[in-house]
Design a protein around this motif. Sequence first.
Motif, PDB file in Angstrom:
ATOM      1  N   ASN A   1      42.846  43.226  46.384  1.00  0.00           N
ATOM      2  CA  ASN A   1      43.292  41.892  46.470  1.00  0.00           C
ATOM      3  C   ASN A   1      42.882  40.898  47.589  1.00  0.00           C
ATOM      4  OD1 ASN A   1      44.513  42.242  43.769  1.00  0.00           O
ATOM      5  ND2 ASN A   1      46.647  41.986  44.580  1.00  0.00           N
ATOM      6  N   ASP A   2      42.678  41.733  48.667  1.00  0.00           N
ATOM      7  CA  ASP A   2      42.096  41.107  49.711  1.00  0.00           C
ATOM      8  C   ASP A   2      40.521  40.652  49.683  1.00  0.00           C
ATOM      9  OD1 ASP A   2      44.731  40.841  51.216  1.00  0.00           O
ATOM     10  OD2 ASP A   2      44.452  43.046  51.509  1.00  0.00           O
ATOM     11  N   TYR A   3      40.012  40.836  48.541  1.00  0.00           N
ATOM     12  CA  TYR A   3      38.410  40.679  48.655  1.00  0.00           C
ATOM     13  C   TYR A   3      37.633  41.444  49.758  1.00  0.00           C
ATOM     14  CZ  TYR A   3      40.709  37.446  45.233  1.00  0.00           C
ATOM     15  OH  TYR A   3      41.245  36.929  44.478  1.00  0.00           O
ATOM     16  N   TYR A   4      38.071  42.810  50.162  1.00  0.00           N
ATOM     17  CA  TYR A   4      37.161  43.110  51.301  1.00  0.00           C
ATOM     18  C   TYR A   4      36.905  44.535  50.843  1.00  0.00           C
ATOM     19  CZ  TYR A   4      36.596  45.493  55.611  1.00  0.00           C
ATOM     20  OH  TYR A   4      35.735  46.115  56.868  1.00  0.00           O
ATOM     21  N   ASP A   5      35.477  44.379  51.048  1.00  0.00           N
ATOM     22  CA  ASP A   5      34.594  45.596  50.694  1.00  0.00           C
ATOM     23  C   ASP A   5      33.593  45.823  52.246  1.00  0.00           C
ATOM     24  OD1 ASP A   5      32.626  47.671  49.944  1.00  0.00           O
ATOM     25  OD2 ASP A   5      32.483  46.907  48.118  1.00  0.00           O
ATOM     26  N   SER A   6      33.951  47.101  52.619  1.00  0.00           N
ATOM     27  CA  SER A   6      33.201  47.245  54.242  1.00  0.00           C
ATOM     28  C   SER A   6      31.553  47.483  53.758  1.00  0.00           C
ATOM     29  CB  SER A   6      33.788  48.560  54.669  1.00  0.00           C
ATOM     30  OG  SER A   6      33.442  49.750  53.822  1.00  0.00           O
TER      31      SER A   6
END
Length: 565
Positions: free
Chosen positions: A124-129
């Motif tokens: 939901n935070d649209y974060y992908d390392s």
Amino acid sequence: MNQINNSKKIYHAAIYVRLSKEDGDVATAGKRESNSISNQKDLIKNFLKDKKDIVVVSERVDDGYSGSNFERPAFQMMLEDIKKGIVDCVVVKDLSRFGREYIDAGKYIERLFPALGVRFIAVNDYYDSLEGKSQADEIVIPFKNLINDAYCRDISIKIRSHLEVKRKNGEYIGAFTPYGYQKDSDNKNKLVIDVYAAGIVKEIYRMKLSGMSQTAIANALNKQGVLSPMEYKHSLGIRIQDNFKTHEQAEWSAMSVKRILENEVYTGTLVQGKRTTPNHKVKKLMKKPETDWVRIEKNHEAIVSEREFALVQRLLGIDTRTSPNEEKVYPLSGLVVCGDCGAMMIKRDVPAGGKVYAYYICSRHAATKACAAHRIPMGKLEETVLELVKIHIENILDMKKIMDFIHEVPFQELDIKELEIRKEAKEKEAVRCRELRDYLYEDFREGIISKEDYKELHDGYTEKRKKAEEAVRSIDQQISEVLESKSDKYHWLDYFAEHQNIQELTRTVAVELIDQILVYDKKHIEVRFNFDDCYQSLLRQIQSVGCDVSTGMDGRIEIQKREVV
């Protein structure tokens, strides 16, 4: 191009979901549903459906664990999988489900996971390392972690405040009820009596008052097959972890008996808030000052009377050791002192002529010979004390008769007069403390006293004045109770009167009626009774309402109506 896709790395992912107690207790219904375990799993699985490079190898669930720290069982198992190389990708619903602690969350996301080659995804935070950090991520991710940390702190404050209100309202907030009580089926914050367990509590108090030690009581309960508090909860289907359990079935012990004997909850008084944690991040329990405890009297139905509880506390505070062959202490154990030096008198067995004779002797003499032995046979002492108890009870019965003949109003007036004299003294004390405190500033300004002395003396006078004002309020309440005939000032008379047919000096009677026994020699024994100040005050009141009081050689008092000349 096809060759590149075929060589694309496959990540082995752990789905991590978390739901805290705080989410269930404080959040709105809508938020509670959105954060549910099943909802989190569904959202993550839907996200991963078209991700060909991610294979789910485990699902880790921490249900009921706070996000304020990372000491969570499922999270720790996931870390072990990462260290073993089983997992190299972690997927969460959002950063708040991962954790709300700003520093540690940042440590995992920005340092530990990259160092271990772990891909981290917050859906939901649209974060992908894997996609690398944009300039916005450098600001947004730490900021969101900081917001989550602040949210956790805010929730902690709200919960603490909410629980404090419940405590002050007399609502029971413990997870498990004290032995002898259960939670009301209609109100989980109300204590009601568990009839069976309450009967055992009453029996424990009865055995203690009869002179039995905690060990003897525990042994008796185990012999009768009475389930210990832990096993009794298990028998009711309540699961509770006992770190001190060493046997297959937990038994009664001296410590478990002592806990029941010391717990004021059995008098109907609820005491909560004895311990706390420094903040939402540090979970170590710390004991709070007794002045900060929340104490609500007459909060629920009592199992034992306040009088019984007070007597038991006294028993626990005096010497109640038993000999190896005895289950009960001797009737006067811990009550007899040397009349000369004030040391405790101890029992000694002296063999003579094939028999064993029991004596009380001065403990200081036994240890250092610094005092005379003051030896007195145990039987002789108990016989003498019993006679003195009988005489004191007869005196009190005579006083009760006189009080019945004399109209109640004069005694009421005398009670109020005494209270008003005490109130006036306390009011003067409060005024004097205020004046002395005011003078201090002049002394400080003129350099007579230092700043440190000024502060110390100022605080001291403020505290004395506060106590004096509290005493005035208490006396006002006592005066109101006397006027409304609610005062139990003379209730102590009944404690003696109920033993008017006494034939034997038992441990219960001795502790209930006797404060101290002073032995000077075999012919000089002084018994100081409980409520002696009340006794002397009542004698003075009887004299002040027109009666003459005289005391005979045997200690009996004689009360006669004074003739009007």
